[in-house]
Design an enzyme around this catalytic site. Structure first.
Site, short mmCIF file in Angstrom:
data_model
loop_
_atom_site.label_atom_id
_atom_site.label_comp_id
_atom_site.label_asym_id
_atom_site.label_seq_id
_atom_site.Cartn_x
_atom_site.Cartn_y
_atom_site.Cartn_z
N LYS A 84 0.83 -1.21 0.00
CA LYS A 84 0.00 0.00 0.00
C LYS A 84 0.87 1.26 0.00
CE LYS A 84 -1.73 -1.69 3.68
NZ LYS A 84 -2.48 -2.00 4.92
N THR A 91 -8.16 8.38 8.75
CA THR A 91 -7.46 7.19 8.23
C THR A 91 -7.25 6.14 9.30
OG1 THR A 91 -5.34 8.30 8.65
CG2 THR A 91 -6.28 8.51 6.43
N GLY A 101 -7.58 2.93 11.15
CA GLY A 101 -8.09 1.61 10.82
C GLY A 101 -8.15 1.28 9.34
N THR A 102 -7.48 2.06 8.50
CA THR A 102 -7.52 1.77 7.06
C THR A 102 -6.88 0.43 6.74
OG1 THR A 102 -5.56 3.18 6.83
CG2 THR A 102 -7.67 4.15 6.25
N GLY A 103 -5.78 0.10 7.39
CA GLY A 103 -5.12 -1.18 7.13
C GLY A 103 -5.99 -2.35 7.53
N CYS A 104 -6.62 -2.25 8.68
CA CYS A 104 -7.54 -3.30 9.15
C CYS A 104 -8.68 -3.47 8.16
CB CYS A 104 -8.11 -2.94 10.52
SG CYS A 104 -6.90 -2.53 11.79
#
Length: 269
Positions: free
Chosen positions: A176, A210, A212-215
């Site tokens: 990402k 942003t 928690g975007t990875g989760c």
């Protein structure tokens, strides 16, 4: 009798609701899956930062996994924050008893706020034991730098380094680009099963929301794999879901720091 597509998340909790187990469950639901959870740690955090992490005893984590998989099963599994070598090994050992191919690992090491979440000694265990065991990993730039042991300074480097993250073409990688500075973001996906690289471009959305975007992204991938989409299609669908969740979530204000994305943009605004 109808059956749900089921997805299991193995991760820490977030009392503010934007990341971790809470974000995973919201994403599973929004993407049409029945969600189940295994909590590995209770995290004291909010949109501003992480205050403390209280680990759940490792045998209890293994017990949760067995309880869910022996009863409900899972069409896909998302793994998030695993804070210690002991926990990483226990999760891998327990999952290895079940024939579940669709495992997505978000190698969480650093929170959006910059707080470190993974013990140093656990990094090598993650690299040697768990990453080669799963189907997809979803590192961001800081996490990829830790895994590679070197800096990534520009968008142009991503296709050059992504195969190095596949650990000998054993695991597919979504790298990402959000931590880079270009206005046009291009996430890069390496499909280790077909040996192809796909670029997924989008315009940068200027927002502080942003958390928690990875989760959310990794959970969306798991959800679409649970629906039996081909791997490339699952990645593209998850990218589209993520873009919409960020875009619509940018118009809201929750908390005093990094607010969440809008997981249910299709249902209400």
């Amino acid at each position: 009798m109808k059956h749900y597509k089921t997805a299991l998340t193995i991760a820490g909790s977030d009392p503010s609701g934007g990341a971790g187990i809470q974000a995973d469950l919201k994403t599973f639901s929004a993407c049409g899956c029945y969600g189940a959870t295994v909590i590995v740690a209770v995290v004291d955090e909010n949109t501003i930062g992480v205050t403390d992490v209280h680990p759940i005893p490792v045998p209890f984590v293994s017990g949760q996994i067995k309880s869910v998989l022996d009863d409900i099963g899972a069409d896909a599994i998302k793994i998030g924050m695993l804070h210690s070598s002991e926990l990483i090994l226990a999760v891998k050992d327990t999952l290895s008893r079940y024939n579940i191919k669709n495992i997505v690992l978000d190698p969480v090491m650093v929170a959006t706020s910059g707080d470190k979440l993974l013990q140093d000694e656990a990094i090598e265990t993650l690299k040697s034991e768990l990453i080669p065991f799963v189907r997809v990993i979803t590192p961001n730039i800081p996490e990829a730098e830790i895994l590679l042991g070197k800096k990534i300074r520009s968008q142009e480097e991503l296709p050059k380094v992504i195969k190095d993250l596949s650990f000998g073409n054993k695991v597919s990688v979504l790298l990402k680009a959000g931590h880079l500075t270009e206005d046009k973001l291009t996430d890069v996906f390496y499909n280790a099963e077909t040996d192809e690289i796909i670029e997924l471009s989008s315009q940068r959305i200027h927002t502080k929301n942003t958390h928690g975007t990875g989760c959310t992204f990794s959970s969306a991938i798991a959800a679409y794999l649970a629906h039996r989409l081909p791997l490339n299609d699952a990645i593209r669908q998850a990218k589209d879901y993520m873009n919409k969740a960020i875009t619509i979530g940018a118009g809201y204000e929750i908390g005093k720091g990094h607010g969440p994305v809008h997981h249910f943009f299709d249902f209400w605004e």
